[in-house]
Design an enzyme around this catalytic site. Sequence first.
Site, short mmCIF file in Angstrom:
data_model
loop_
_atom_site.label_atom_id
_atom_site.label_comp_id
_atom_site.label_asym_id
_atom_site.label_seq_id
_atom_site.Cartn_x
_atom_site.Cartn_y
_atom_site.Cartn_z
N ALA A 9 16.25 6.57 -21.21
CA ALA A 9 16.98 6.78 -22.46
C ALA A 9 18.33 6.06 -22.47
O ALA A 9 19.09 6.19 -23.41
CB ALA A 9 17.20 8.28 -22.69
N GLY A 40 17.30 0.73 -20.73
CA GLY A 40 15.98 1.23 -21.12
C GLY A 40 15.63 0.87 -22.56
O GLY A 40 14.49 0.52 -22.87
N ASP A 66 22.02 -12.47 -12.07
CA ASP A 66 22.97 -13.46 -11.52
C ASP A 66 22.34 -14.85 -11.53
O ASP A 66 22.98 -15.84 -11.84
CB ASP A 66 23.36 -13.06 -10.09
CG ASP A 66 23.77 -11.60 -10.01
OD1 ASP A 66 24.81 -11.25 -10.58
OD2 ASP A 66 23.02 -10.80 -9.41
N HIS A 80 24.26 -8.15 -5.07
CA HIS A 80 24.59 -8.18 -6.51
C HIS A 80 25.99 -7.57 -6.66
O HIS A 80 26.16 -6.40 -7.01
CB HIS A 80 23.56 -7.37 -7.31
CG HIS A 80 23.94 -7.23 -8.76
ND1 HIS A 80 24.08 -8.29 -9.61
CD2 HIS A 80 24.24 -6.13 -9.50
CE1 HIS A 80 24.43 -7.87 -10.80
NE2 HIS A 80 24.54 -6.55 -10.76
N GLN A 115 20.99 2.54 -21.94
CA GLN A 115 21.08 1.32 -22.76
C GLN A 115 20.15 0.20 -22.25
O GLN A 115 19.58 -0.53 -23.05
CB GLN A 115 22.50 0.84 -22.99
CG GLN A 115 23.49 0.87 -21.90
CD GLN A 115 24.52 -0.24 -22.07
OE1 GLN A 115 24.65 -0.84 -23.13
NE2 GLN A 115 25.24 -0.54 -21.00
N ARG A 164 29.24 1.09 -13.88
CA ARG A 164 30.67 1.08 -13.56
C ARG A 164 31.50 0.89 -14.83
O ARG A 164 31.00 0.43 -15.86
CB ARG A 164 31.00 0.00 -12.53
CG ARG A 164 30.85 -1.41 -13.02
CD ARG A 164 31.32 -2.42 -11.99
NE ARG A 164 30.82 -3.75 -12.30
CZ ARG A 164 31.42 -4.88 -11.97
NH1 ARG A 164 32.54 -4.85 -11.27
NH2 ARG A 164 30.89 -6.05 -12.28
N GLY A 175 19.65 -0.07 -10.88
CA GLY A 175 20.85 0.79 -10.84
C GLY A 175 21.79 0.38 -9.72
O GLY A 175 21.35 0.13 -8.59
N ASN A 176 23.07 0.33 -10.00
CA ASN A 176 24.05 -0.19 -9.04
C ASN A 176 24.58 0.86 -8.08
O ASN A 176 24.65 2.03 -8.44
CB ASN A 176 25.24 -0.80 -9.81
CG ASN A 176 24.93 -2.21 -10.25
OD1 ASN A 176 24.36 -2.99 -9.48
ND2 ASN A 176 25.31 -2.55 -11.47
#
Length: 330
Positions: free
Chosen positions: A15, A19, A161, A189, A17, A94, A132-133
């Site tokens: 749900a 996605g 990148d 990354h 952004q 972030r 996911g970071n």
Amino acid sequence: MTTKQPVRVAVTGAAGQIGYSLLFRIASGDMLGKDQPVILQLLEITPALKALNGVVMELRDCAFPLLADIVTSDDPMVAFKDVDYALLVGAMPRKAGMERGDLLGANGGIFKPQGEALNAVASRDVKVLVVGNPANTNALIAQQNAPDLDAKQFTAMVRLDHNRAISQLAEKTGKPVSSIKNLTIWGNHSSTQYPDLSQATVDGQPALDQVDRDWYENSYISTVAKRGAAIIEARGLSSAASAASAAIDHMRDWALGTPEGEWVSMGIPSDGSYGIPEGLIYGFPVTCKNGQYEIVQGLPVSDFSRGKMDATAQELTEERDEVRKLGLVK
Ligand SMILES: NC(=O)c1ccc[n+]([C@@H]2O[C@H](COP(=O)([O-])OP(=O)(O)OC[C@H]3O[C@@H](n4cnc5c(N)ncnc54)[C@H](O)[C@@H]3O)[C@@H](O)[C@H]2O)c1
Ligand SMILES: O=C(O)C[C@H](O)C(=O)O
């Protein structure tokens, strides 16, 4: 009419952004081909299930011929059941002024239970992409908690990148993106990544003969490495449509293969190639065939490249030490 059996594709953070761009492209056949039906298995946290239901309503309203079914859940054991592909997107983005590594404390804990659930219920051949970071170290966490799956089944996204690096070079040389081949994103990354043009070509000619060395070393590399922060600064939100597009590219190439004579960049477990410590999830140049990737071997490494490749490996080693202390990996 298609006769292929549907494959199961899990997307977490469905749900969110990313996605919202990603799901529609998977369902329309951009990722696995226009002849491959898919069942979407969508994972969200409980409070986001209502919003997810709205996204599902929109997916249904597109009447995609390839979309065979949709499952939603807040339980990874349900969402990952028998999945052939898993795109792990769900995590906090972030904000301005943060490095992606600052998210390890908040996000690292998401990937241990998800790795365990993939280990328990996913297809034994599942292909996993972590978006996911901080993506590389989150992929390591998921992988380390899925001991019954092959380590090589866990990858992290450096394709955004890679695509940014192509686009920046195209703009500089005034050539189309399609004329650019074989650049590499080495490492993490993060802002230590190394976008390497030493083997890249533009219209079949060495890229570094067509640009100024000073621009390459002092402008290009940092522009690519800091592009995520520039997007956050401009949009007030982190990249989403471009991230979704890169995820599609990553999975498509892994599943369906890279063009003859060309490579792409994927974050994959190091096997010690190019002197990168074994086990780190590190961006390498790879070719893909029959659903498997292979590191491109034998590329020359200059002293300049060596320094950059080691610096980003060092950052990943430090991230691994940090998540070890948190008890998320062995
Ligand atoms: N690797 C890359 O190139 C790249 C590029 C862009 C963004 N990202 C990262 O992708 C992640 C998602 O970005 P976004 O913009 O879609 O964020 P977002 O905040 O819009 O969406 C994240 C979604 O994940 C969900 N979520 C949180 N914890 C979850 C869990 N345990 N299980 C399932 N879902 C969960 C949230 O409810 C939310 O809906 C961020 O960490 C972002 O930094 C990575
Ligand atoms: O920069 C971010 O935090 C989001 C994403 O990783 C990106 O590269 O755009």
